[in-house]
Design an enzyme around this catalytic site. Structure first.
Site, PDB file in Angstrom:
ATOM      1  N   CYS A  47     -62.356 -65.651  44.796  1.00 44.97           N
ATOM      2  CA  CYS A  47     -63.128 -65.923  43.883  1.00 44.97           C
ATOM      3  C   CYS A  47     -63.486 -67.538  43.596  1.00 44.97           C
ATOM      4  O   CYS A  47     -62.498 -68.218  43.862  1.00 44.97           O
ATOM      5  CB  CYS A  47     -62.400 -65.534  42.428  1.00 44.97           C
ATOM      6  SG  CYS A  47     -63.376 -66.019  40.834  1.00 44.97           S
ATOM      7  N   CYS A  51     -58.934 -70.417  37.928  1.00 48.90           N
ATOM      8  CA  CYS A  51     -57.975 -70.051  36.895  1.00 48.90           C
ATOM      9  C   CYS A  51     -56.469 -70.492  37.399  1.00 48.90           C
ATOM     10  O   CYS A  51     -56.163 -69.780  38.585  1.00 48.90           O
ATOM     11  CB  CYS A  51     -58.278 -68.490  36.382  1.00 48.90           C
ATOM     12  SG  CYS A  51     -59.846 -68.519  35.949  1.00 48.90           S
ATOM     13  N   CYS A  54     -54.254 -67.386  38.850  1.00 55.35           N
ATOM     14  CA  CYS A  54     -54.786 -66.389  39.627  1.00 55.35           C
ATOM     15  C   CYS A  54     -54.645 -66.531  40.913  1.00 55.35           C
ATOM     16  O   CYS A  54     -55.176 -67.327  41.930  1.00 55.35           O
ATOM     17  CB  CYS A  54     -56.109 -66.092  39.170  1.00 55.35           C
ATOM     18  SG  CYS A  54     -56.797 -64.486  39.828  1.00 55.35           S
ATOM     19  N   CYS A  91     -59.605 -48.694  35.057  1.00 49.88           N
ATOM     20  CA  CYS A  91     -60.278 -49.896  34.947  1.00 49.88           C
ATOM     21  C   CYS A  91     -60.387 -50.590  36.425  1.00 49.88           C
ATOM     22  O   CYS A  91     -59.404 -50.850  37.053  1.00 49.88           O
ATOM     23  CB  CYS A  91     -59.344 -50.789  33.975  1.00 49.88           C
ATOM     24  SG  CYS A  91     -59.967 -52.591  33.753  1.00 49.88           S
ATOM     25  N   CYS A 124     -63.652 -48.573  32.358  1.00 46.80           N
ATOM     26  CA  CYS A 124     -63.441 -50.015  32.051  1.00 46.80           C
ATOM     27  C   CYS A 124     -63.859 -50.846  33.291  1.00 46.80           C
ATOM     28  O   CYS A 124     -63.480 -50.524  34.377  1.00 46.80           O
ATOM     29  CB  CYS A 124     -62.057 -50.197  31.482  1.00 46.80           C
ATOM     30  SG  CYS A 124     -61.909 -52.198  31.216  1.00 46.80           S
ATOM     31  N   CYS A 184     -62.654 -55.411  25.532  1.00 49.76           N
ATOM     32  CA  CYS A 184     -61.118 -55.365  25.651  1.00 49.76           C
ATOM     33  C   CYS A 184     -60.884 -56.971  25.832  1.00 49.76           C
ATOM     34  O   CYS A 184     -61.362 -57.405  26.776  1.00 49.76           O
ATOM     35  CB  CYS A 184     -60.567 -54.603  26.885  1.00 49.76           C
ATOM     36  SG  CYS A 184     -59.001 -54.937  27.833  1.00 49.76           S
ATOM     37  N   ARG A 256     -52.053 -53.506  24.383  1.00 46.86           N
ATOM     38  CA  ARG A 256     -51.664 -53.162  25.586  1.00 46.86           C
ATOM     39  C   ARG A 256     -50.848 -54.062  26.247  1.00 46.86           C
ATOM     40  O   ARG A 256     -50.921 -55.184  26.546  1.00 46.86           O
ATOM     41  CB  ARG A 256     -53.066 -53.017  26.689  1.00 46.86           C
ATOM     42  CG  ARG A 256     -53.043 -51.979  27.391  1.00 46.86           C
ATOM     43  CD  ARG A 256     -54.136 -52.026  28.631  1.00 46.86           C
ATOM     44  NE  ARG A 256     -55.479 -52.108  27.974  1.00 46.86           N
ATOM     45  CZ  ARG A 256     -56.194 -50.871  27.673  1.00 46.86           C
ATOM     46  NH1 ARG A 256     -55.406 -49.667  27.379  1.00 46.86           N
ATOM     47  NH2 ARG A 256     -57.266 -51.168  26.863  1.00 46.86           N
TER      48      ARG A 256
END
Ligand code: SAM
Ligand code: DTB
Ligand code: SF4
Length: 347
Positions: A47, A51, A54, A91, A124, A184, A256
């Protein structure tokens, strides 16, 4: 809710906070059932974003094995298994900055979504940034919910991510809401944030109009090679407090209990359920990181006498409250609430 209200709640003695959260939980979720959701990483690693938590960011040397977008049949195999195991929500996550209409990969995702939607689970996806057209096409293909986390407060966010902004995240959330897809949106504890940062996140989220349909509360899973690899574990009682505050601030949302359960005792998870968590990710894998064994989760839920939720494939997105002024503002526009560091979604 305002930051001041959240601070007052958070500073209550532990059992008083739990009692307040429990009252809200019983009022809004009288059947007390727990939703089981299964995650699948449909495109892993590589990616462009930075972040700091991550493992999928290409900026860090992590131990992750990347893979390109999975084939439809492969995804369907996982989705069928998830349904057979009792999950009512599937998801799918992709390690992308975002998606754009007209690209081959977006068309492939739409094909995957159409297939998964035939299984009658909530569908999702979490694909990063998108615009209004992409949101509408995902909805038409059968997406019922879109996960797009704000992760922390607007003030702390630039310490964690520099390749996109909080306002970028809010803009995407607005596009999802406008398309009529359930949002979400939650965060992560353990990013070196203060309690105020955590409560600011809840302030922002609770002022969405409509409020999100689900609020994932993740605990950082420290990933070797990322800047936050050595961050200490969050005090589990602080996690319970955060769950309780989320339950009170966003009463109609599924709260969640998300990443990080492998490091939580059964007793702390039980307290989280008591405080208002009513959904978990179920199955041995999250996106790339580990999750408790399904059998262990089944045993815990049975021990607590907690039943699981039945499928609800026709999930309607929460409607905006026409009498509430608060909402994620489009295009990162500033609201004038008077806070020194007001953001698009402040108050
Ligand atoms: N790329 C998309 C995005 O950023 O929205 C979707 C995938 S991203 C991995 C989904 C969410 O997983 C993040 O927003 C973050 O809240 C959570 N997450 C990622 N890595 C994590 C970690 N190491 N520990 C806890 N939560 C994590
Ligand atoms: C969310 O808030 N947590 C899930 C889901 N939404 C996509 C993802 C957790 C990821 C944990 C780290 C990993 O598996 O790589
Ligand atoms: Fe990319 Fe999402 Fe990971 Fe950020 S959280 S690096 S956007 S996959």
């Amino acid at each position: 809710m305002t930051l001041a209200e959240l601070q007052e709640l958070h500073s209550l003695p532990f059992f008083n906070l739990l009692k307040r959260a429990r009252e809200v939980h019983e009022k809004f979720w009288p059947d007390g059932k727990i939703q089981l959701c299964t995650l699948l990483s449909i495109k892993t690693g590589g990616c462009s974003e930075d972040c700091a938590y991550c493992a999928q960011s290409a900026r860090y040397k992590t131990e992750l094995e990347s893979h390109v977008l999975l084939e439809r049949e492969e995804v369907m195999k996982h989705a069928r298994a998830a349904k057979d195991n009792g999950s009512t929500r599937f998801c799918m996550g992709a390690a992308w900055k975002g998606v754009r209409g007209g690209t081959k990969r977006f068309e492939q995702v739409l094909d995957i979504v159409r297939d998964v939607a035939t299984l009658d689970m909530e569908v999702c996806v979490t694909l990063g940034e998108l615009g209004p057209e992409e949101a509408a096409r995902l909805r038409d293909a059968g997406v019922t919910a879109y996960n797009h986390n704000l992760d922390t407060s607007p003030e702390h966010y630039p310490n964690i991510v520099t390749s996109h902004t909080y306002e970028d995240r809010l803009r995407t959330i607005r596009h999802i809401q406008d398309a009529g897809i359930s949002v979400c949106c939650g965060g992560i504890l353990g990013l070196s944030e203060t309690i105020t940062d955590r409560l600011r996140l809840l302030e922002v989220i609770s002022n969405f109009n409509p409020q999100p349909e689900s609020v994932p509360i993740n605990s950082l899973m420290p990933m070797p090679g990322t800047p936050l690899a050595e961050n200490p574990q969050v005090d589990p009682f602080d996690l319970v407090r955060m769950i309780a505050c989320a339950r009170i601030a966003v009463p109609g949302a599924k709260v969640r209990l998300s990443a990080g359960r492998t490091r939580l005792s059964d007793e702390i998870q039980a307290l989280c359920f008591y405080a208002g968590a009513n959904s978990i990710f179920y199955g041995e894998k999250l996106l790339t990181a580990e999750n408790p064994e399904a059998e262990k989760d089944r045993a815990l839920l049975a021990k607590l006498g907690l039943q699981t939720l039945e499928p609800n494939p026709s999930l309607a997105a929460p409607q905006a409250d026409p009498f509430s002024p608060a909402s994620p503002a489009p295009d990162g526009a500033q609201q004038t609430c008077g806070h020194s560091q007001a953001t698009a979604n402040c108050c």
